[in-house]
Design an enzyme around this catalytic site. Structure first.
Site, PDB file in Angstrom:
ATOM      1  N   SER A  48       5.915   0.680  -6.075  1.00 51.85           N
ATOM      2  CA  SER A  48       6.774   0.872  -4.901  1.00 51.85           C
ATOM      3  C   SER A  48       8.176   1.358  -5.280  1.00 51.85           C
ATOM      4  O   SER A  48       8.878   1.906  -4.444  1.00 51.85           O
ATOM      5  CB  SER A  48       6.876  -0.431  -4.109  1.00 51.85           C
ATOM      6  OG  SER A  48       7.431  -1.442  -4.931  1.00 51.85           O
ATOM      7  N   HIS A  49       8.586   1.153  -6.512  1.00 49.28           N
ATOM      8  CA  HIS A  49       9.899   1.643  -6.957  1.00 49.28           C
ATOM      9  C   HIS A  49       9.777   2.608  -8.127  1.00 49.28           C
ATOM     10  O   HIS A  49      10.738   2.846  -8.841  1.00 49.28           O
ATOM     11  CB  HIS A  49      10.822   0.469  -7.327  1.00 49.28           C
ATOM     12  CG  HIS A  49      11.179  -0.368  -6.152  1.00 49.28           C
ATOM     13  ND1 HIS A  49      10.437  -1.456  -5.758  1.00 49.28           N
ATOM     14  CD2 HIS A  49      12.175  -0.259  -5.239  1.00 49.28           C
ATOM     15  CE1 HIS A  49      10.979  -1.993  -4.674  1.00 49.28           C
ATOM     16  NE2 HIS A  49      12.030  -1.289  -4.338  1.00 49.28           N
ATOM     17  N   ASP A 189       5.228  -2.632   3.773  1.00 48.26           N
ATOM     18  CA  ASP A 189       3.924  -3.211   4.115  1.00 48.26           C
ATOM     19  C   ASP A 189       3.663  -3.165   5.617  1.00 48.26           C
ATOM     20  O   ASP A 189       2.532  -2.976   6.051  1.00 48.26           O
ATOM     21  CB  ASP A 189       3.835  -4.666   3.620  1.00 48.26           C
ATOM     22  CG  ASP A 189       3.611  -4.729   2.113  1.00 48.26           C
ATOM     23  OD1 ASP A 189       3.268  -3.680   1.529  1.00 48.26           O
ATOM     24  OD2 ASP A 189       3.790  -5.808   1.534  1.00 48.26           O
ATOM     25  N   PRO A 308       7.870 -15.478 -12.777  1.00 42.90           N
ATOM     26  CA  PRO A 308       8.059 -14.175 -12.136  1.00 42.90           C
ATOM     27  C   PRO A 308       8.274 -13.126 -13.229  1.00 42.90           C
ATOM     28  O   PRO A 308       8.826 -13.458 -14.278  1.00 42.90           O
ATOM     29  CB  PRO A 308       9.343 -14.359 -11.310  1.00 42.90           C
ATOM     30  CG  PRO A 308       9.692 -15.793 -11.344  1.00 42.90           C
ATOM     31  CD  PRO A 308       8.926 -16.450 -12.425  1.00 42.90           C
TER      32      PRO A 308
END
Lengths: 345, 345
Positions: A48-49, A189, A308
């Site tokens: 997405s980036h 989304d 993460p």
């Protein structure tokens, strides 16, 4: 939209990025930073980036508003505050201009802040948190976006997706980094669900009357929700305030009004805070304290929970070794088509 | 436990607090600060941090560990860092000792941090955020607690209830303040459900095997969950790191190990950050920017959503006007019984 993956070499991606962005009108420093950042995201398989953004950055220019040759202006505001006016350019060059000053101020004062103003922003915040943590500093980064998200107990959009990112240095390892939107779902989304006609997850959006909805069309007319109910809503309010009015920049509501349906990425500010472990505890203690952080990570990973960024770091190791990386087939085709068009000009 | 409410005058509450705490062995400065803070919470009808805490503060001393006559030690660590060693006393006197230095540093440097170490902590964080905002500064305050909360995807307690608090000055009004636990439920609520045998809300706890549970007994053997899934879990990890190892103090796991079942309030550190709007934007712009914050609050309240702390401020106005405040009947009885016992000594 095809989700089939192709493979591209990191070198080709870099060269494609530079060529397309320069041809689109970006200055050399902007072309370099944008290419660097989207290639880095693609290496981490953060699609997405990633390279997809080369296309949208080229298209941005056509819509006006963004200054593709803006030179950021660095201003020393206070012993622990540096401000960078991006002058309506893409944020990345402004961040890179402010970063060394931020780091120096954090080491001198113990804590420091970098305020970026008047920047167009499309990137994730984790690269910034990671670059600061790579300097041995602790990082917090936040920015507003466009008003799409309703406050808890409300029905009308006020907040942006307002990401919050954090970085913590780990000796000999990739830093501990997270970066999450305070909205319950990403804006992209919602768009994807709208196009495919699939229902949204429960608890992510409300319709124009404020009633919960899983219909993406209704959500676009209504509002997204924050994650975590009233707590996420409080956090998003904080981000509006500290990445907006505190640093003299727009709130998400002001930014979307400025956009005026041009559908450009948000123009806004960004607040980045850096903290120096050695200033708090002294050099020797700081090293010990970073080790005590490791005990916390061990306790999390030792029970099978994931940190993460773990998935990103695994992808990075894999792709840096091979010198290639996966990219969506349709993105690669579009990039090569645009490059071929340059060859025939 | 009876939830019936009685009424007490603010003056009597102050006098009861001082007498009981001094008699229990606290020094005059500790008796004053503890009384101030619990009376302030009670005026706001925040019962969980109100007069009830006078009883628990008296009982704390009996269990050892807390030093009731500790004098906090203020240390200037860096241009923007002040550290206060609470020397194993209650945190409040340490906060009050560090606050003026924090505010001065924030005004001089633009941003500053106060690290409190070695403090026993029982109070909410909103009074600290409010006191900083009352000085025209923006506040962020965090602290760890005891390891009761599992990370997202895990099954064993690692995090504390790790509160996060924020304050924003509002000219002519009470500041915008929030203070939330990053756990999905308060520790005290688990205890209450355990005693009354009522089920916990869904999604707040897991049993010893990591399976979701609404049984409070099973939750005590297992773990609480964070709010907001992996995002709340990330935030709680950040708080462990910045209010623990960053400032050279204990994580929630270290704090509960130190407690060793004495069931004393957590001994730990606290990180408080203050940001000066005038340093970011200049004096005139700062005033304008605070007004732009008001537009955000108007957009939230204008659609019927409530700002955090609104209920507390309403209670405060009501109770300050009458000079009296509601308190749980059984708490008032216990306080008066303890005071009567002093009279007959």
């Amino acid at each position: 939209m095809s989700e089939d993956l192709a493979t591209i070499s990191i070198d080709e991606a870099r060269s494609l990025g530079q060529r397309l962005l320069l041809a689109a009108g970006y200055s050399q420093p902007h072309a370099r930073t944008i290419t660097d950042w989207v290639v880095r995201a693609q290496i981490d398989e953060c699609h997405s980036h990633g390279l997809y953004r080369l296309i949208s950055c080229c298209e941005l220019i056509e819509r006006g508003k963004v200054d593709p040759v803006a030179t950021p202006h660095v201003e020393d505001r206070a012993p622990a505050i540096v401000r960078v006016d991006a002058c309506k350019g893409i944020s990345l060059q402004a961040f890179e201009a402010g970063l060394p000053v931020l780091a120096e101020k954090a080491r001198n004062c113990g804590i420091a802040a970098l305020a970026i103003n008047n920047c167009f922003h499309f990137s994730a915040l984790w690269p910034e948190a990671e670059m600061i943590a790579d300097k041995g500093l602790v990082a917090i980064a936040t920015t507003v976006s466009h008003a799409w998200v309703a406050p808890a107990g409300g029905s009308k959009p006020v907040f942006g997706t307002n990401p919050f990112s954090f970085g913590w240095p780990r000796p000999g390892k990739h830093p501990f980094v997270f970066d999450f939107a305070t909205s319950a779902i990403a804006r992209g989304d919602i768009e994807l669900h709208r196009r495919t006609g699939t229902p949204l997850p429960q608890g992510t959006a409300i319709d124009a009357d404020g009633a919960p909805t899983t219909d993406a069309e209704a959500a676009v007319d209504g509002a997204m929700l924050t994650f975590g109910g009233h707590k996420g809503s409080a956090l998003s309010t904080m981000i509006e305030l500290i990445a907006g009015p505190l640093i003299g920049d727009m709130t998400s509501a002001e930014s979307i009004a400025f956009d005026d349906d041009a559908k450009v990425v948000p123009l806004h500010g960004e607040l980045i805070i850096a903290l120096d472990p050695a200033s708090f505890a002294g050099q020797a203690m700081a090293a010990d304290n970073l080790k005590r952080g490791e005990a916390l990570f061990d306790a999390i990973e030792g029970q099978g929970a994931r940190l993460p960024s773990a998935r990103r770091y695994m992808a990075r190791t894999r792709n840096q070794k091979s010198g290639t990386m996966p990219v969506k087939q349709n993105v690669l085709e579009e990039l090569r088509t645009r490059a071929a068009r340059l060859d025939t000009r």
